[in-house]
Design a protein around this motif. Structure first.
Motif, PDB file in Angstrom:
ATOM      1  N   LEU A 105      57.426 127.909-112.761  1.00 39.15           N
ATOM      2  CA  LEU A 105      58.199 128.654-113.754  1.00 39.15           C
ATOM      3  C   LEU A 105      57.325 129.098-114.922  1.00 39.15           C
ATOM      4  O   LEU A 105      57.459 130.215-115.426  1.00 39.15           O
ATOM      5  CB  LEU A 105      59.361 127.799-114.266  1.00 39.15           C
ATOM      6  N   VAL A 106      56.428 128.200-115.347  1.00 37.81           N
ATOM      7  CA  VAL A 106      55.509 128.558-116.430  1.00 37.81           C
ATOM      8  C   VAL A 106      54.641 129.742-116.011  1.00 37.81           C
ATOM      9  O   VAL A 106      54.454 130.704-116.771  1.00 37.81           O
ATOM     10  CB  VAL A 106      54.637 127.351-116.817  1.00 37.81           C
ATOM     11  N   ALA A 107      54.121 129.691-114.789  1.00 40.28           N
ATOM     12  CA  ALA A 107      53.289 130.793-114.296  1.00 40.28           C
ATOM     13  C   ALA A 107      54.098 132.082-114.189  1.00 40.28           C
ATOM     14  O   ALA A 107      53.605 133.171-114.520  1.00 40.28           O
ATOM     15  CB  ALA A 107      52.701 130.420-112.937  1.00 40.28           C
ATOM     16  N   ARG A 108      55.336 131.972-113.739  1.00 40.71           N
ATOM     17  CA  ARG A 108      56.186 133.159-113.618  1.00 40.71           C
ATOM     18  C   ARG A 108      56.441 133.782-114.990  1.00 40.71           C
ATOM     19  O   ARG A 108      56.418 135.012-115.132  1.00 40.71           O
ATOM     20  CB  ARG A 108      57.514 132.776-112.960  1.00 40.71           C
ATOM     21  N   ALA A 109      56.678 132.942-115.987  1.00 44.09           N
ATOM     22  CA  ALA A 109      56.908 133.440-117.342  1.00 44.09           C
ATOM     23  C   ALA A 109      55.681 134.167-117.882  1.00 44.09           C
ATOM     24  O   ALA A 109      55.789 135.207-118.529  1.00 44.09           O
ATOM     25  CB  ALA A 109      57.292 132.282-118.258  1.00 44.09           C
TER      26      ALA A 109
ATOM     27  N   ILE B 225      58.351 123.274-112.028  1.00 40.40           N
ATOM     28  CA  ILE B 225      58.209 123.528-113.460  1.00 40.40           C
ATOM     29  C   ILE B 225      56.951 124.350-113.732  1.00 40.40           C
ATOM     30  O   ILE B 225      56.975 125.335-114.476  1.00 40.40           O
ATOM     31  CB  ILE B 225      58.161 122.209-114.245  1.00 40.40           C
ATOM     32  N   GLU B 226      55.851 123.958-113.103  1.00 36.04           N
ATOM     33  CA  GLU B 226      54.599 124.690-113.299  1.00 36.04           C
ATOM     34  C   GLU B 226      54.700 126.108-112.744  1.00 36.04           C
ATOM     35  O   GLU B 226      54.116 127.047-113.292  1.00 36.04           O
ATOM     36  CB  GLU B 226      53.456 123.923-112.655  1.00 36.04           C
TER      37      GLU B 226
ATOM     38  N   GLY C  98      52.780 122.718-119.978  1.00 32.50           N
ATOM     39  CA  GLY C  98      53.147 123.647-121.035  1.00 32.50           C
ATOM     40  C   GLY C  98      54.644 123.852-121.175  1.00 32.50           C
ATOM     41  O   GLY C  98      55.091 124.832-121.776  1.00 32.50           O
ATOM     42  N   CYS C  99      55.432 122.915-120.632  1.00 29.33           N
ATOM     43  CA  CYS C  99      56.890 123.024-120.699  1.00 29.33           C
ATOM     44  C   CYS C  99      57.478 121.712-121.192  1.00 29.33           C
ATOM     45  O   CYS C  99      57.161 120.638-120.663  1.00 29.33           O
ATOM     46  CB  CYS C  99      57.461 123.369-119.322  1.00 29.33           C
ATOM     47  N   ILE C 100      58.344 121.797-122.198  1.00 25.19           N
ATOM     48  CA  ILE C 100      59.080 120.628-122.681  1.00 25.19           C
ATOM     49  C   ILE C 100      60.372 120.541-121.876  1.00 25.19           C
ATOM     50  O   ILE C 100      61.131 121.507-121.810  1.00 25.19           O
ATOM     51  CB  ILE C 100      59.414 120.760-124.173  1.00 25.19           C
TER      52      ILE C 100
ATOM     53  N   LEU D 163      62.671 123.776-120.837  1.00 23.90           N
ATOM     54  CA  LEU D 163      63.600 123.704-119.717  1.00 23.90           C
ATOM     55  C   LEU D 163      64.653 122.658-120.059  1.00 23.90           C
ATOM     56  O   LEU D 163      64.314 121.501-120.334  1.00 23.90           O
ATOM     57  CB  LEU D 163      62.876 123.309-118.426  1.00 23.90           C
ATOM     58  N   VAL D 164      65.917 123.067-120.052  1.00 20.84           N
ATOM     59  CA  VAL D 164      67.005 122.129-120.345  1.00 20.84           C
ATOM     60  C   VAL D 164      67.667 121.767-119.021  1.00 20.84           C
ATOM     61  O   VAL D 164      68.365 122.584-118.415  1.00 20.84           O
ATOM     62  CB  VAL D 164      68.031 122.720-121.324  1.00 20.84           C
ATOM     63  N   ALA D 165      67.425 120.536-118.572  1.00 22.11           N
ATOM     64  CA  ALA D 165      67.932 120.066-117.284  1.00 22.11           C
ATOM     65  C   ALA D 165      69.191 119.235-117.489  1.00 22.11           C
ATOM     66  O   ALA D 165      69.353 118.571-118.513  1.00 22.11           O
ATOM     67  CB  ALA D 165      66.863 119.231-116.581  1.00 22.11           C
TER      68      ALA D 165
END
Length: 326
Positions: free
Chosen positions: A172-176, A169-170, A239-241, A196-198
């Motif tokens: 992905l945040v960095a990639r964004a 998840i972290e 930083g991701c819900i 993120l919808v899991a």
């Protein structure tokens, strides 16, 4: 003696139900919490340009941020202006309808519950879930940025260790944040967040990890009730819900042998999609067989599209992971 009676098929009753339907429908739609109009600070931007008007296509435009250095000191700015770069895409509206028809007045008397109200409620739920399912499908269609769980680099290399983790998840945040153009988070009362919808199975796997438990404890108590983005969340990290939902696309053919269960989940930022209403949800009632039977119908004209500019998904990353089948 003449009696004036407002039966269930009366136009006034139909109109009141239509108004109630429009108020309740956004709450029924899962993605409704991520949808706003007249703002870019939302996951899904809502357009009403064609509501009540002719036409079946809605154009929407993205204007890229300026990336030049400008000028400093007394350097000449005239004739050194920076070009605005924009991309435009189209939505094409379509109509979706469904209906229920009751058997007759005698049949209605055989149940303690109100069959007419039940018909209205299940049709309302059907339309909300139809819209939700379509949005999930569209986000997952032909993605231009796909990431994988664990050490996997493709669907074929996914194994039982390729689950959703806090570290992923972290990442992905960095990639964004490093993407070009950058994927911007949505602003909420507590700060700026991605979503993120899991799938619910994946959310279950995530909750079993000690890293998730540690991250949740260290996050400390916060009043997330002030913002709709947090409604129904599984948790918040980096930083991701994280949300869990059963309609996230799943499969049973991941891995080298094509036998592993998996899920394909959207990681989203600002303006990841556009939703357009052509005609808000409407309600119709019709009598048959000299009034012995009654039917109820629901429908709407709308479209949803993942935002794609310059042949690339604008603010969406798809994450594909292994999931335990619970």
């Amino acid at each position: 003696m003449a009696l004036t009676e407002f039966a269930s098929s009366n136009a006034a009753t139909v109109q009141r139900w239509a108004e109630k339907l429009w108020i309740e429908m956004p709450r029924e739609i899962y993605w409704g919490k991520f949808m706003k109009e007249n703002t870019i600070d939302t996951i899904i931007e809502v357009k009403r340009d064609l509501e009540g008007k002719s036409g079946d296509k809605v154009a929407y435009t993205l204007i890229r941020k300026l990336e030049g250095d400008g000028v400093t000191g007394d350097a000449v700015l005239e004739n050194n202006e920076e070009e605005m770069i924009d991309y435009t895409d189209l939505l094409t509206l379509d109509q979706v309808r469904n209906a229920v028809r009751l058997a007759g007045r005698l049949s209605e008397r055989r149940t303690q519950f109100d069959q007419r109200m039940a018909a209205k409620n299940i049709l309302k739920t059907w339309l909300a879930e139809f819209i939700d399912d379509d949005i999930f499908v569209q986000f997952d269609a032909s993605p231009t940025d796909v990431q994988f769980g664990g050490n996997a680099t493709s669907i074929a290399t996914i194994d039982t260790g390729s689950t959703l983790t806090v570290a992923r998840i972290e990442a992905l945040v960095a990639r964004a944040q490093k993407a070009s153009p950058q994927i911007w988070p949505v602003r909420a009362d507590e700060g700026d967040f991605y979503v993120l919808v899991a799938h619910v199975d994946v959310a279950y796997d995530l909750r079993q990890s000690t890293q998730w438990l540690d991250a949740s404890q260290e996050a400390g108590p916060r009043d997330y009730s002030k913002n709709h983005l947090f409604t129904g969340r599984t948790g918040v990290v980096g930083g991701c819900i994280v949300h869990g939902h059963r309609s996230v696309p799943i499969t049973t053919n991941y891995g080298g042998a094509g036998t592993l269960t998996g899920a394909s989940m959207p990681f989203l930022g600002r303006q990841a999609g556009v939703f357009a209403w052509g005609a808000r949800p409407e309600w119709w009632e019709k009598e048959f067989d000299y009034g012995n039977q009654i039917g109820f119908a629901i429908g709407a004209i709308w479209d949803f599209k993942k935002a794609v500019f310059n042949a690339a998904d604008h603010a969406a990353i798809i994450l594909r992971v292994f999931r335990t089948s619970n």
